[in-house]
Scaffold this motif. Structure first.
Motif, PDB file in Angstrom:
ATOM      1  N   UNK A 191       0.801  -1.232   0.000  1.00 19.02           N
ATOM      2  CA  UNK A 191       0.000   0.000   0.000  1.00 19.02           C
ATOM      3  C   UNK A 191       0.834   1.283   0.000  1.00 19.02           C
ATOM      4  N   UNK A 192       2.094   1.189  -0.406  1.00 24.42           N
ATOM      5  CA  UNK A 192       2.936   2.375  -0.483  1.00 24.42           C
ATOM      6  C   UNK A 192       2.695   3.082  -1.821  1.00 24.42           C
ATOM      7  N   UNK A 193       2.506   4.387  -1.775  1.00 20.71           N
ATOM      8  CA  UNK A 193       2.239   5.146  -2.992  1.00 20.71           C
ATOM      9  C   UNK A 193       3.529   5.446  -3.749  1.00 20.71           C
ATOM     10  N   UNK A 194       3.424   5.555  -5.066  1.00 18.17           N
ATOM     11  CA  UNK A 194       4.556   5.947  -5.891  1.00 18.17           C
ATOM     12  C   UNK A 194       4.026   6.755  -7.067  1.00 18.17           C
ATOM     13  N   UNK A 195       4.926   7.449  -7.740  1.00 22.19           N
ATOM     14  CA  UNK A 195       4.545   8.274  -8.876  1.00 22.19           C
ATOM     15  C   UNK A 195       4.749   7.469 -10.158  1.00 22.19           C
ATOM     16  N   UNK A 196       3.646   7.148 -10.815  1.00 28.34           N
ATOM     17  CA  UNK A 196       3.673   6.353 -12.045  1.00 28.34           C
ATOM     18  C   UNK A 196       3.902   7.279 -13.245  1.00 28.34           C
ATOM     19  N   UNK A 197       4.850   6.912 -14.120  1.00 28.22           N
ATOM     20  CA  UNK A 197       5.215   7.743 -15.261  1.00 28.22           C
ATOM     21  C   UNK A 197       4.652   7.132 -16.543  1.00 28.22           C
ATOM     22  N   UNK A 198       3.983   7.952 -17.339  1.00 30.19           N
ATOM     23  CA  UNK A 198       3.463   7.506 -18.630  1.00 30.19           C
ATOM     24  C   UNK A 198       3.592   8.636 -19.653  1.00 30.19           C
ATOM     25  N   UNK A 199       3.486   8.279 -20.927  1.00 27.95           N
ATOM     26  CA  UNK A 199       3.267   9.314 -21.926  1.00 27.95           C
ATOM     27  C   UNK A 199       1.828   9.797 -21.764  1.00 27.95           C
ATOM     28  N   UNK A 200       1.628  11.104 -21.820  1.00 24.33           N
ATOM     29  CA  UNK A 200       0.277  11.652 -21.665  1.00 24.33           C
ATOM     30  C   UNK A 200      -0.560  11.329 -22.900  1.00 24.33           C
ATOM     31  N   UNK A 227      -3.855   5.949 -30.099  1.00 27.39           N
ATOM     32  CA  UNK A 227      -2.957   4.961 -30.696  1.00 27.39           C
ATOM     33  C   UNK A 227      -1.966   4.432 -29.663  1.00 27.39           C
ATOM     34  N   UNK A 228      -1.455   5.307 -28.817  1.00 29.36           N
ATOM     35  CA  UNK A 228      -0.512   4.872 -27.783  1.00 29.36           C
ATOM     36  C   UNK A 228      -1.168   3.907 -26.806  1.00 29.36           C
ATOM     37  N   UNK A 229      -2.406   4.200 -26.445  1.00 32.50           N
ATOM     38  CA  UNK A 229      -3.105   3.335 -25.501  1.00 32.50           C
ATOM     39  C   UNK A 229      -3.400   1.974 -26.134  1.00 32.50           C
ATOM     40  N   UNK A 230      -3.694   1.981 -27.432  1.00 29.29           N
ATOM     41  CA  UNK A 230      -4.003   0.735 -28.123  1.00 29.29           C
ATOM     42  C   UNK A 230      -2.770  -0.154 -28.248  1.00 29.29           C
ATOM     43  N   UNK A 231      -1.621   0.458 -28.458  1.00 30.89           N
ATOM     44  CA  UNK A 231      -0.376  -0.289 -28.652  1.00 30.89           C
ATOM     45  C   UNK A 231       0.478  -0.362 -27.388  1.00 30.89           C
ATOM     46  N   UNK A 232       0.003   0.228 -26.306  1.00 27.81           N
ATOM     47  CA  UNK A 232       0.703   0.256 -25.007  1.00 27.81           C
ATOM     48  C   UNK A 232       1.977   1.118 -25.031  1.00 27.81           C
ATOM     49  N   UNK A 233       2.129   1.965 -26.039  1.00 29.27           N
ATOM     50  CA  UNK A 233       3.296   2.842 -26.074  1.00 29.27           C
ATOM     51  C   UNK A 233       3.293   3.783 -24.878  1.00 29.27           C
ATOM     52  N   UNK A 234       2.117   4.199 -24.435  1.00 32.57           N
ATOM     53  CA  UNK A 234       2.037   5.127 -23.304  1.00 32.57           C
ATOM     54  C   UNK A 234       2.622   4.533 -22.025  1.00 32.57           C
ATOM     55  N   UNK A 235       2.756   3.196 -21.970  1.00 23.09           N
ATOM     56  CA  UNK A 235       3.276   2.525 -20.780  1.00 23.09           C
ATOM     57  C   UNK A 235       4.808   2.504 -20.743  1.00 23.09           C
ATOM     58  N   UNK A 236       5.468   2.803 -21.869  1.00 21.35           N
ATOM     59  CA  UNK A 236       6.923   2.665 -21.944  1.00 21.35           C
ATOM     60  C   UNK A 236       7.687   3.414 -20.837  1.00 21.35           C
ATOM     61  N   UNK A 237       7.296   4.643 -20.487  1.00 20.95           N
ATOM     62  CA  UNK A 237       8.051   5.341 -19.439  1.00 20.95           C
ATOM     63  C   UNK A 237       8.048   4.628 -18.085  1.00 20.95           C
ATOM     64  N   UNK A 238       7.143   3.689 -17.904  1.00 28.92           N
ATOM     65  CA  UNK A 238       7.139   2.939 -16.645  1.00 28.92           C
ATOM     66  C   UNK A 238       8.368   2.050 -16.495  1.00 28.92           C
TER      67      UNK A 238
END
Length: 333
Positions: A191-200, A227-238
């Motif tokens: 339950x520890x919070x963290x800052x999740x990074x994504x492409x906006x 398009x990023x959400x469909x291809x999961x590109x927005x997740x890359x910064x994680x």
């Protein structure tokens, strides 16, 4: 009742199969909300017929309309029941025994885990699943191979995806003025919070009216964001979240604190998904179709807890391969 089921009687949902491997009928007397389309397709390959019996006190109907006709056609009965609130199986069991038929009784807890590869989550917060009483965090036997997989795959993925990062950065800035990266508080292990990074992928005013779930066709998403959400590109910064040890490559999807608090109040065992690090992808993401809300969170939890309870290197690699299939099949959120 599950929207995938077709009713042809007041109480009984009947599903037939022509490709079953065994001459056997499956009767489920528990609530059938846990059965999804993929589950039913899997069961149709195993059973000649699947009978889903909702709760009813009409024993006469249960015996004469539901069970008796089956005993004229089949020698083997597989009965799935929920011992916590279901007494119907006693009625069915006695009839089957009197007809000298073969019967196998399985609890819904064992049935879900062994046959459907997920953990049964009760509908009521007061109910329990005895198979989850000893769920523990990952020990060294799991943490070390996961850490090797995380660092190895993330390093390779970062190296080969750098051109995609550059292109995405430029297009996001052109299509939606503002920062290219998006930082959001998520709940991690213990339950520890963290800052999740994504492409906006959404407009800057996407949550001007407060936090809300994203939708499959979300009007707040700009063109390239979709398009990023469909291809999961927005997740890359994680990937940087992995290097910072906030998350793992594979694990339960990290959720926002406001939603975690809400789900924890109404979904049994929800907090146990925080026994391990969340992941960029996970078993629930590749096994369950897109959805948002309490009902979908409950179904996804069934897969997340199965992953935690039954972790293996084979399951880890399976999720990675299925994630690749999802990405190239463009089945993103």
């Amino acid at each position: 009742m599950n929207r995938h089921l077709v009713s042809n009687r007041p109480f009984v949902h009947r599903l037939l199969s022509k490709s079953a491997k065994t001459d056997q009928v499956l009767i489920i007397t528990s609530y059938d909300y846990f059965l999804q389309k993929n589950d039913l397709n899997l069961l149709r390959n195993e059973y000649k017929e699947i009978i889903l019996v909702p709760h009813t006190t009409d024993d006469d109907y249960l015996l004469n309309v539901t069970v008796s006709p089956l005993l004229d056609k089949y020698e083997k009965i597989h009965l799935v029941t929920n011992p916590q609130f279901d007494s119907q199986y006693h009625v069915i069991y006695e009839l089957v025994v009197r007809r000298n038929k073969s019967i196998r009784i399985t609890t819904v807890y064992d049935f879900c885990e062994k046959d459907l590869k997920k953990v049964y989550i009760p509908e009521d917060i007061e109910q329990t699943n005895p198979n989850l009483t000893s769920l523990l965090e990952f020990g060294r036997r799991v943490r070390y191979p996961k850490k090797i997989i995380d660092l190895a795959i993330s390093s390779v993925l970062l190296a080969i995806s750098l051109p995609v990062w550059l292109i995405s950065f430029v297009i996001v800035k052109l299509q939606s003025p503002g920062p290219a990266f998006f930082y959001q508080e998520r709940v991690g292990i213990f339950n520890k919070s963290f800052s999740c990074i994504k492409f906006r992928s959404m407009r800057l005013d996407a949550e001007s009216n407060g936090a809300s779930f994203s939708k499959k066709k979300d009007s707040r998403v700009f063109a390239y964001g979709g398009f990023m959400r469909l291809t999961r590109i927005d997740e890359l910064p994680q990937i940087f979240n992995i290097f910072r040890r906030d998350i793992s490559l594979i694990g339960p999807r990290p959720e926002r604190p406001v939603f975690c608090e809400s789900f924890d109040e109404v979904i049994p065992y929800y907090n146990q998904r925080h026994l391990v690090k969340p992941g960029i992808t996970g078993y629930a993401q590749v096994m369950y179709s897109y959805g948002a809300g309490t009902s979908d969170a409950r179904h996804k939890l069934m897969y997340d807890l199965y992953y935690i309870k039954n972790w293996s290197l084979q399951l880890e690699l399976k999720i990675i391969l299925l994630t690749i299939v999802v990405i190239f099949g463009r089945k993103g959120r």
